[in-house]
Design an enzyme around this catalytic site. Structure first.
Site, PDB file in Angstrom:
ATOM      1  N   SER A  39       0.860  -1.182   0.000  1.00 41.71           N
ATOM      2  CA  SER A  39       0.000   0.000   0.000  1.00 41.71           C
ATOM      3  C   SER A  39       0.893   1.228   0.000  1.00 41.71           C
ATOM      4  O   SER A  39       1.986   1.209   0.584  1.00 41.71           O
ATOM      5  CB  SER A  39      -0.903   0.026   1.233  1.00 41.71           C
ATOM      6  OG  SER A  39      -1.619   1.250   1.307  1.00 41.71           O
ATOM      7  N   ARG A  40       0.407   2.282  -0.666  1.00 46.09           N
ATOM      8  CA  ARG A  40       1.176   3.534  -0.635  1.00 46.09           C
ATOM      9  C   ARG A  40       1.161   4.143   0.760  1.00 46.09           C
ATOM     10  O   ARG A  40       1.967   5.005   1.070  1.00 46.09           O
ATOM     11  CB  ARG A  40       0.614   4.490  -1.683  1.00 46.09           C
ATOM     12  CG  ARG A  40       0.951   4.065  -3.106  1.00 46.09           C
ATOM     13  CD  ARG A  40       0.247   4.865  -4.155  1.00 46.09           C
ATOM     14  NE  ARG A  40      -1.193   4.622  -4.143  1.00 46.09           N
ATOM     15  CZ  ARG A  40      -2.044   5.090  -5.054  1.00 46.09           C
ATOM     16  NH1 ARG A  40      -1.589   5.824  -6.052  1.00 46.09           N
ATOM     17  NH2 ARG A  40      -3.327   4.822  -4.984  1.00 46.09           N
TER      18      ARG A  40
ATOM     19  N   TYR B 276       3.960  -0.441  -4.702  1.00 44.65           N
ATOM     20  CA  TYR B 276       3.606  -1.590  -5.531  1.00 44.65           C
ATOM     21  C   TYR B 276       4.832  -2.137  -6.259  1.00 44.65           C
ATOM     22  O   TYR B 276       4.982  -3.352  -6.412  1.00 44.65           O
ATOM     23  CB  TYR B 276       2.519  -1.202  -6.534  1.00 44.65           C
ATOM     24  CG  TYR B 276       1.271  -0.614  -5.913  1.00 44.65           C
ATOM     25  CD1 TYR B 276       0.815  -1.045  -4.669  1.00 44.65           C
ATOM     26  CD2 TYR B 276       0.537   0.380  -6.565  1.00 44.65           C
ATOM     27  CE1 TYR B 276      -0.330  -0.504  -4.097  1.00 44.65           C
ATOM     28  CE2 TYR B 276      -0.599   0.919  -6.000  1.00 44.65           C
ATOM     29  CZ  TYR B 276      -1.031   0.480  -4.765  1.00 44.65           C
ATOM     30  OH  TYR B 276      -2.160   1.012  -4.202  1.00 44.65           O
TER      31      TYR B 276
ATOM     32  N   ARG C 105     -17.012   4.206  -7.262  1.00 45.79           N
ATOM     33  CA  ARG C 105     -17.885   3.723  -8.335  1.00 45.79           C
ATOM     34  C   ARG C 105     -18.568   4.877  -9.071  1.00 45.79           C
ATOM     35  O   ARG C 105     -19.068   4.697 -10.180  1.00 45.79           O
ATOM     36  CB  ARG C 105     -18.944   2.786  -7.774  1.00 45.79           C
ATOM     37  CG  ARG C 105     -18.413   1.484  -7.196  1.00 45.79           C
ATOM     38  CD  ARG C 105     -19.549   0.689  -6.567  1.00 45.79           C
ATOM     39  NE  ARG C 105     -19.135  -0.612  -6.074  1.00 45.79           N
ATOM     40  CZ  ARG C 105     -18.652  -0.824  -4.856  1.00 45.79           C
ATOM     41  NH1 ARG C 105     -18.507   0.204  -4.011  1.00 45.79           N
ATOM     42  NH2 ARG C 105     -18.318  -2.041  -4.479  1.00 45.79           N
TER      43      ARG C 105
ATOM     44  N   LYS D 218     -12.396  -7.316 -12.017  1.00 48.70           N
ATOM     45  CA  LYS D 218     -13.119  -6.892 -13.207  1.00 48.70           C
ATOM     46  C   LYS D 218     -13.582  -5.446 -13.033  1.00 48.70           C
ATOM     47  O   LYS D 218     -13.748  -5.000 -11.899  1.00 48.70           O
ATOM     48  CB  LYS D 218     -14.299  -7.800 -13.526  1.00 48.70           C
ATOM     49  CG  LYS D 218     -15.073  -8.425 -12.386  1.00 48.70           C
ATOM     50  CD  LYS D 218     -15.670  -7.584 -11.330  1.00 48.70           C
ATOM     51  CE  LYS D 218     -16.551  -6.422 -11.699  1.00 48.70           C
ATOM     52  NZ  LYS D 218     -16.853  -5.557 -10.539  1.00 48.70           N
TER      53      LYS D 218
ATOM     54  N   ASP E 104     -19.096  -1.731 -13.073  1.00 52.16           N
ATOM     55  CA  ASP E 104     -19.077  -2.307 -11.732  1.00 52.16           C
ATOM     56  C   ASP E 104     -19.917  -3.569 -11.609  1.00 52.16           C
ATOM     57  O   ASP E 104     -19.427  -4.606 -11.155  1.00 52.16           O
ATOM     58  CB  ASP E 104     -19.553  -1.273 -10.706  1.00 52.16           C
ATOM     59  CG  ASP E 104     -19.341  -1.750  -9.281  1.00 52.16           C
ATOM     60  OD1 ASP E 104     -18.176  -1.972  -8.911  1.00 52.16           O
ATOM     61  OD2 ASP E 104     -20.333  -1.906  -8.548  1.00 52.16           O
TER      62      ASP E 104
END
Length: 332
Positions: free
Chosen positions: A36-37, A58, A165, A97, A177
């Site tokens: 994680s950043r 990452y 989203r 996805k 989504d």
């Protein structure tokens, strides 16, 4: 048994709550690192889920030579960049996805994956639940006669305007989504590709993304597929196959684990007979992980290949083209 060593890029909720636990339940894979950043977030999740290693970037995780594969639950708009980088670092990839935002991006990923001899799989977990195989068996037996139509729906009400989203820059929208499941289910169950698409979108309060998408898929043999997705409607996740002699309905199609007993429900209604319900158990997230790991460790083809994902992305792209142009789109 050799276990596939998986690193996770980000502490996203879907990873924390569903996929990481599924990897840990699997027989042939294990989570060995998370990045994680915000390193404190990584350490917190690592402690909660007993993950041995953490990284503050990452790239640092990708540079770990002990890691075989990565799971990527980043925002949609970041998928292409990090799938490509993972491939270039010789890591196999399981990515949430939609794996990309259009077919051209996925073509680029396919090329890089082939050049680096790595597997890439889009995480359409629902298809690994055995309830869908039951549907296919009923269809193949002629239980409802000749199939004429299929409809698929996935929706829930989303009012939180800070949710990613609803962020256009991060690849938001109901089709990306949840609508992708409706499209995928129709193609998967019918085992056909549509030749035309017509879609209409609704954008709530100028949010910049489709908050509802509805449409029609037309198939060469005359079958019609009706799909919808929405952030404006109550929770629904179902599909129904309609035939000349009856129907097959799946009432918890995409997340059967959220049903009352955690099982899938396939309901067969044949004209002149009492409805018959099949209750089907299955751990779709773990089954997905085990298939991914098995393909890599045994050097066999994935059950859900990058070419299959590319066919899916072409339809999603056609949906957006149709909704933007208000015209029927011929699928390339």
């Amino acid at each position: 048994m050799v276990k596939l060593k998986i690193g996770v890029l980000s502490t996203a909720k879907i990873g924390r709550e569903q996929v990481i636990p599924a990897i840990q339940r699997s027989q042939n894979a294990e989570v060995v690192a998370i990045a994680s950043r915000n390193i404190e977030n990584a350490k917190k999740v690592a402690e909660e889920l007993s993950i041995p290693n953490t990284y503050s970037s990452y790239l640092d995780l990708l540079n770990d030579q002990s890691i075989d594969a990565v799971y990527i639950p980043l925002p949609n708009a970041m998928h292409k960049e990090w799938v490509m980088k993972a491939c270039e670092h010789k890591k196999h990839v399981l990515c949430e996805k939609p794996i990309t935002l259009d077919a051209a991006e996925l073509e680029e990923i396919k090329k890089v994956a082939e050049e680096n001899n790595v597997y890439v799989m889009e995480a359409f977990m629902y298809q690994f639940h055995p309830q869908h195989q039951k549907v296919k068996e009923l269809l193949n037996s002629g239980a409802i006669g000749n199939v004429t139509m299929m409809r698929a729906s996935f929706s829930f009400y989303l009012d939180d305007r800070t949710n990613i989203r609803l962020n256009n820059e991060l690849g938001g929208g109901s089709m990306y989504d949840v609508g992708c499941y409706s499209i995928h289910a129709i193609r998967n169950i019918l085992n056909q590709e549509p030749i035309t698409v017509y879609a209409k979108s609704v954008e709530r309060d100028n949010l910049g993304v489709d908050t509802t998408m509805t449409g029609v898929l037309s198939f060469e043999n005359g079958i019609v597929g009706l799909f919808d997705s929405s952030f404006d409607s109550t929770h629904r996740q179902e599909y129904e196959v309609i035939g000349s002699k009856g129907t097959i309905r799946v009432s918890a199609a995409f997340r059967p684990d959220t049903s009352k007993d955690g099982k899938g429900k396939v309901i067969l209604c044949v004209d002149g007979k009492e409805p018959e319900e099949f209750s089907i158990d299955g751990d779709q997230y773990t089954l997905m992980v085990e298939d991914f790991a098995d393909a890599i460790t045994k050097n066999r083809a994935l059950s859900y290949t990058i070419d299959m994902a590319l066919n899916q992305m072409k339809i999603v792209e056609a949906v957006y083209r149709s909704s933007e142009s208000n015209n029927v789109v011929i699928v390339d």
